[in-house]
Structure formats: C-alpha cells, structure tokens
Design a protein around this motif. Structure first.
Motif, PDB file in Angstrom:
ATOM      1  N   THR A 167      19.911 -35.829  18.428  1.00  0.00           N
ATOM      2  CA  THR A 167      18.581 -35.397  17.770  1.00  0.00           C
ATOM      3  C   THR A 167      18.917 -35.053  16.109  1.00  0.00           C
ATOM      4  O   THR A 167      18.094 -35.322  15.169  1.00  0.00           O
ATOM      5  CB  THR A 167      18.089 -34.045  18.411  1.00  0.00           C
ATOM      6  N   MET A 168      20.052 -34.312  16.068  1.00  0.00           N
ATOM      7  CA  MET A 168      20.653 -33.900  14.540  1.00  0.00           C
ATOM      8  C   MET A 168      20.715 -35.070  13.858  1.00  0.00           C
ATOM      9  O   MET A 168      20.456 -35.110  12.668  1.00  0.00           O
ATOM     10  CB  MET A 168      21.828 -32.955  14.728  1.00  0.00           C
ATOM     11  N   ASN A 169      21.423 -36.301  14.191  1.00  0.00           N
ATOM     12  CA  ASN A 169      21.573 -37.237  13.508  1.00  0.00           C
ATOM     13  C   ASN A 169      20.609 -38.475  13.683  1.00  0.00           C
ATOM     14  O   ASN A 169      20.709 -39.550  13.283  1.00  0.00           O
ATOM     15  CB  ASN A 169      23.105 -37.955  13.983  1.00  0.00           C
ATOM     16  N   GLY A 208      17.783 -44.962  10.155  1.00  0.00           N
ATOM     17  CA  GLY A 208      17.558 -45.450   9.011  1.00  0.00           C
ATOM     18  C   GLY A 208      16.670 -44.879   8.252  1.00  0.00           C
ATOM     19  O   GLY A 208      16.202 -45.084   7.023  1.00  0.00           O
ATOM     20  N   ASP A 209      16.188 -43.458   8.683  1.00  0.00           N
ATOM     21  CA  ASP A 209      15.158 -42.786   7.826  1.00  0.00           C
ATOM     22  C   ASP A 209      15.848 -42.088   6.390  1.00  0.00           C
ATOM     23  O   ASP A 209      16.540 -40.955   6.869  1.00  0.00           O
ATOM     24  CB  ASP A 209      14.493 -41.754   8.818  1.00  0.00           C
ATOM     25  N   VAL A 210      15.711 -42.550   5.344  1.00  0.00           N
ATOM     26  CA  VAL A 210      16.284 -41.655   4.097  1.00  0.00           C
ATOM     27  C   VAL A 210      15.201 -41.387   3.426  1.00  0.00           C
ATOM     28  O   VAL A 210      14.255 -41.784   3.227  1.00  0.00           O
ATOM     29  CB  VAL A 210      17.207 -42.880   3.504  1.00  0.00           C
ATOM     30  N   GLY A 211      15.615 -40.241   2.249  1.00  0.00           N
ATOM     31  CA  GLY A 211      14.930 -39.865   1.455  1.00  0.00           C
ATOM     32  C   GLY A 211      14.897 -40.608   0.149  1.00  0.00           C
ATOM     33  O   GLY A 211      15.515 -41.727   0.144  1.00  0.00           O
ATOM     34  N   GLY A 219      12.172 -37.417   8.102  1.00  0.00           N
ATOM     35  CA  GLY A 219      10.611 -37.700   7.602  1.00  0.00           C
ATOM     36  C   GLY A 219       9.703 -38.127   8.567  1.00  0.00           C
ATOM     37  O   GLY A 219       9.870 -37.803   9.912  1.00  0.00           O
ATOM     38  N   LEU A 220       8.710 -38.935   8.131  1.00  0.00           N
ATOM     39  CA  LEU A 220       7.605 -39.071   9.289  1.00  0.00           C
ATOM     40  C   LEU A 220       8.077 -40.094  10.376  1.00  0.00           C
ATOM     41  O   LEU A 220       7.569 -39.681  11.378  1.00  0.00           O
ATOM     42  CB  LEU A 220       6.494 -39.811   8.397  1.00  0.00           C
TER      43      LEU A 220
END
Length: 400
Positions: free
Chosen positions: A340-342, A348-351, A359-360
C-alpha cells in the motif's frame, strides 16, 4: 467458514476482481510482445489489441476443454521455460567459475535491507501470485486431500528457490557492482541480452519465443482460475447460477469459460478505445491491483484459518491451526502495508518532478481493490434479507 458469510462474499468478489485484473494485464502484455515480435521478424505491423484478441480466442478454446487438456499445454510450456532458464544458470555458473568467480554477496543481510525493502517485498509478493489457486482445482484433482496440499507446498518452495537461484545467476552474469547499471541502461531487453551473451544468438531467439509462450501459459492458467472461481461461487448464488453448469462431455465449467473469454475480449477492446498504453498503464495498473488484492486475500485467509480451528480443532496440530497461520498473518500484514505504501511506485504514478505520489490513479486503484470486499458483503446482506430458503441455500452451497 472461518469469518462468516459476509466476509466470504466479500473475498469471493475480491478474488474475481484480482484475477480478472491481472488476466487483462497479461493479455495486453502478450499482445504487445507479439506485435513487436512480428515486426522484428519482418512481418506486418499489427495493433497490440488485435494480437491480444487472437490470444484470448486460443485461450478460450483450450479453457473450454477438459482441465487435463489445458494442463498438458501448460506443462509443455512450463518445461520449456524452466529448461531455458536452467541453461542460462548453468552457463553463467560455468563461465563465472572460470572467470571472475561466484559470490554469495547478493544474499548479504546488508543488501537485503538496503535501498527500499518495501519495494523488494512488493516485487517478491507479485512473483507468488497464483500459487494458492491449486485449491480450486480439487473437484477435478485425483485424491485432492493429498495432491492439493502437496502441490501447494511444491509451488511455494519451487517458486521461491528457482526465482532466487535464477536471479542470483543473472546478478553473477554481470557482476554485483555492474548489474544495476546494465539493467538501468536497457531494462526491457536485459534478459535477452543475458541469454545472447551466455547462450549465443540461438539462445536469445529461443528465450524470445519462450517469453511469448510463457505469457500465453500465464493467461491460460489465469483463465482456468477465474473460470473455476466463477463456477464455485455461482453455486452460492453470488453470480449467475448458470455459470455453475458443467459440460456434459468435458466436465468443465464451460459457460463460465465462455463468459470469461467474452469479458476479457470486451475489456481489451475498451482499453484499446481509450488508447491505454499496454505497458505503462494496463499491465502496471492491473499488476498493482493484483499484488495488493492477493496480499489482502491471503491475510484474510490466515485470520479465517485461526478463527475456524478455534471453534473446531478437528484433531489438527497446534502448528497447523495456530502457529503457522499466525506466522503467515504477521508476515502478510507487513506485505499489505508495504504494498500500500509503495503502490504509486508499483504502478508508476509520479508527480511533476518524477517522484512517486498518491495521485488520482493510484488512489482510485487502491479504492477499487478494497471495494469488492464491501460489495460482496452487501450482496450477502441482500441474500439474508431475501427469502429464508435463498439464504439457507447460499450458506449450504457456499460451505460445501
């Protein structure tokens, strides 16, 4: 049986979502690999989703047959995969033994807990997805009381040892100090490059073919698992009862198989219409759902085992009914937390600056993973509120 019908309904729904998700992801990956392989061989450029639909059709045909037909195909493909990896391991060991030498450095404690152990634990968890599925084949197995437990233990030990040996050999192939840079330079072609270096061009070609067949074997296995999950819980009234029907000749859950084939085809077409990338989106997202979902399923199962035998020991040893499931539970809780934490890194959800963030996309997928638990429990509550005979039939069939 361990936690009650509400949890049973919830985990049934979660199991269907988890295996359906990873099945779609592997179908997408199979289509992608097939499409680029055709081009590399000088063939026509075919859309990945068309290749996926061809694979789905073949899997559906084999899944419709008796279980021994599909298992025979799986056995042949599995032997080929293990053989080529064994050849790489032997080649690396023999070459390294006469060159730079072999080392146990990759197994050092300082390396196991270096970097981000949570990510490593998450990857390790995903490698074991599917071992628990042997239990759902008990109705078609010979002497299931003996063969199912043996197959389960063999799967766990075999997967763990073979992955550890193969990964160690690949590290040795490039050296502990250089392997990270080699992988980072070309992660997609890394294994094929290793085969080419140690087995030559022919070895690389064989490995490329077996990569495709291994993905096909994976989809065939997942199809059989999903088909039988649907078949099993159809008896309980959680999905359409007609999916519980067995073929008069093949004795396979044929209607469930046809439904699964159609569902997979529709979802692949939807992904294609939405222009989702088969690698960066479909396989990444579905593998994230699968890894987290299976960890949750195994955690709940460990709790259920303890709860069930607390009420009825059935002559089972303390190790089997308390200690072993408790150890499993403690480890699995750590896995669920780590996954869950990772989760953003896993899918591959990056800022904006390339860092993993919730993110969404990652938030939605985590919710979608937990949602089936709630929906399944609500379905059971609806059955409980219906006619008493309907709910009693559910309890009887589900327990059986």
């Amino acid at each position: 049986q361990g936690l009650g019908p509400s949890w049973g309904g919830g985990t049934s729904y979660l199991a269907l979502v988890v295996y359906s998700a990873v099945n779609i992801g592997v179908h997408a990956l199979t289509g992608f690999i097939l499409s680029i392989t055709l081009v590399s061989l000088g063939g026509p450029e075919v859309a990945w989703w068309l290749c996926s639909l061809v694979s789905i059709t073949i899997v559906g045909f084999l899944g419709y047959q008796r279980i021994d037909v599909g298992s025979s195909v799986l056995a042949i493909l599995l032997i080929g995969e293990i053989a080529i990896m064994t050849a790489i391991i032997v080649a690396v060991v023999l070459t390294s033994a006469h060159g730079a030498g072999l080392s146990a450095e990759p197994f050092a404690w300082k390396l196991i807990f270096s970097g981000n152990p949570g990510v490593g634990l998450t990857m390790a968890m995903s490698a074991f997805i599917g071992f628990e599925a042997v239990a759902i084949f008990r109705d078609e197995a010979h002497l299931p009381e003996r063969t199912v437990p043996r197959a389960t233990y063999l799967a766990v030990v075999g997967i763990g040892c073979f992955y550890a040996l193969a990964t160690w050999a690949i590290v040795m192939a490039w050296g502990s100090s250089a392997v990270v840079d080699v992988v980072a330079a070309d992660p997609g072609d890394f294994l094929l490059k290793t085969a080419s270096t140690y087995l030559g061009v022919v070895g690389k070609m064989v490995l490329n073919v077996l990569l495709i067949t291994s993905l096909f074997a994976c989809t065939l296995s997942l199809h059989s698992v999903i088909t039988r999950y649907q078949h099993s819980i159809a008896y309980a009234g959680l999905v359409a009862r007609w999916m519980a029907d067995l073929h008069p000749k093949h004795r396979s859950p044929w209607l469930s198989s046809i439904f699964q084939t159609g569902t997979a085809a529709v979802l692949i077409v939807v992904c294609a219409v939405l222009h989702l990338d088969p690698l960066l989106q479909i396989i990444a997202w579905t593998s994230g759902i699968a890894t987290l979902g299976v960890a949750i399923l195994m955690t709940l199962t460990s709790i259920a085992v303890i709860a069930f035998f607390a009420r009825d020991h059935r002559g089972i040893s303390v190790w089997n009914r308390v200690i072993a499931p408790l150890l499993g539970l403690m480890g699995l809780v750590v896995v669920v937390v780590a996954v869950t934490m990772n989760f953003p890194l896993l899918i591959g959800d990056v800022g904006e600056h390339g860092e993993p963030v919730f993110g969404l996309v990652s938030g939605t997928l985590v919710v979608l993973t937990f949602l089936p638990l709630l929906l399944g429990s609500l379905h059971v509550a609806m059955l409980r509120g219906a006619k008493a005979s309907t709910y009693e039939r559910f309890l009887s069939d589900f327990s059986g």
